[in-house]
Scaffold this active site. Structure first.
Site, short mmCIF file in Angstrom:
data_model
loop_
_atom_site.label_atom_id
_atom_site.label_comp_id
_atom_site.label_asym_id
_atom_site.label_seq_id
_atom_site.Cartn_x
_atom_site.Cartn_y
_atom_site.Cartn_z
N HIS A 121 0.84 -1.19 0.00
CA HIS A 121 0.00 0.00 0.00
C HIS A 121 0.88 1.24 0.00
O HIS A 121 1.85 1.33 0.75
CB HIS A 121 -0.90 0.03 1.24
CG HIS A 121 -1.60 1.34 1.46
ND1 HIS A 121 -1.31 2.17 2.51
CD2 HIS A 121 -2.56 1.97 0.73
CE1 HIS A 121 -2.06 3.26 2.44
NE2 HIS A 121 -2.83 3.16 1.37
N SER A 122 0.56 2.19 -0.86
CA SER A 122 1.18 3.52 -0.84
C SER A 122 2.71 3.42 -0.78
O SER A 122 3.33 2.78 -1.63
CB SER A 122 0.61 4.32 0.33
OG SER A 122 0.98 5.67 0.27
#
Length: 253
Positions: free
Chosen positions: A76-77
């Site tokens: 994620h991210s």
């Protein structure tokens, strides 16, 4: 059933995946949610020098220690840098790499190199003891959507957030190219796929790589924090992507 390794984005630990890991495990999947070195319950180790290579080593050590194979590796991210590096180091153990509202960092670049110069300068100017504190939600909203997070969710994230070591976004990622042909997927939350495809076509440095045949593009409309705003749907998309890989490891298109 599939084996997932879930890597959180900036300021987060394994706790961020709790509501995604639960339905995956209930469905019979094996889930390893990762707290990177220097974060959450590991905030005191290994010290201020923690960076990209440290977080890559966290993942390769996990794959070796737990003898994990045929792994769906999810980042994620800001977790995308470590995920990309680990897939490059141990491609033979990876079924698919999934980027959750993120994307791969190119060889020789640091994640911070992909930011707008003004934003990068601001972040570097506001470091505290070599770490980047979680900004205000108003500041975060200028660069990433917080849609789907109510006041209680935002307060809970802030209470558990850990200042992010600066070297995780200033240290360049070094790749051999060994994982270049692995099946990959993007789950886009902040951008509609129409916009993503337009940026791929324009050669945008953060999106250009997503045009290859190894990529599958999916959309989960919400903000940048889908593990909090739409955890059940996030788990469902991950489970579906894990199944959509051919017998030779090729992405199902």
């Amino acid at each position: 059933m599939s084996t997932f390794v879930l890597v959180p984005g900036f300021w987060l630990g394994a706790w961020a995946w709790d509501d995604v890991a639960r339905p995956l495990r209930e469905a019979g999947h094996t889930v390893h949610a990762v707290t990177p070195a220097g974060m959450a319950e590991r905030a005191a180790e290994p010290g201020p020098e923690v960076g990209v290579e440290t977080h890559i080593a966290d993942l390769t050590d996990l794959l070796t220690r737990e003898d994990l194979w045929d792994v769906v590796l999810v980042g994620h991210s800001g977790g995308s840098t470590a995920v990309t590096g680990a897939a490059d180091r141990m491609p033979e153990r990876i079924r698919r790499v999934v980027y959750l509202d993120s994307g791969p960092v190119p060889d020789g670049a640091a994640l911070g190199d992909l930011w707008e110069p003004e934003h990068r300068a601001h972040v570097l100017a506001t470091l505290v003891d070599g770490r980047h504190p979680l900004p205000s939600w108003e500041e975060l909203a200028a660069g990433s959507s917080a849609d789907g997070l109510d006041d209680a969710a935002r307060a809970a994230v802030r209470e558990r957030a850990t200042d992010q070591p600066a070297a995780t976004f200033t240290e360049p990622l070094r790749l051999t190219g060994a994982g270049a042909d692995l099946p990959k997927a993007l789950i886009s939350c902040s951008f509609p796929l129409e916009q993503v495809r337009a940026m791929i076509a324009s050669g945008h440095p953060y999106f250009a790589q997503l045009g290859g045949p190894e990529w599958e593009l999916r959309e989960l409309p919400t903000g940048h924090w889908p593990m909090f705003s739409r955890p059940a749907e996030t788990a469902a998309v991950l489970a579906e992507l894990a199944e959509r890989v051919g017998p030779e490891g090729s992405a199902a298109r």
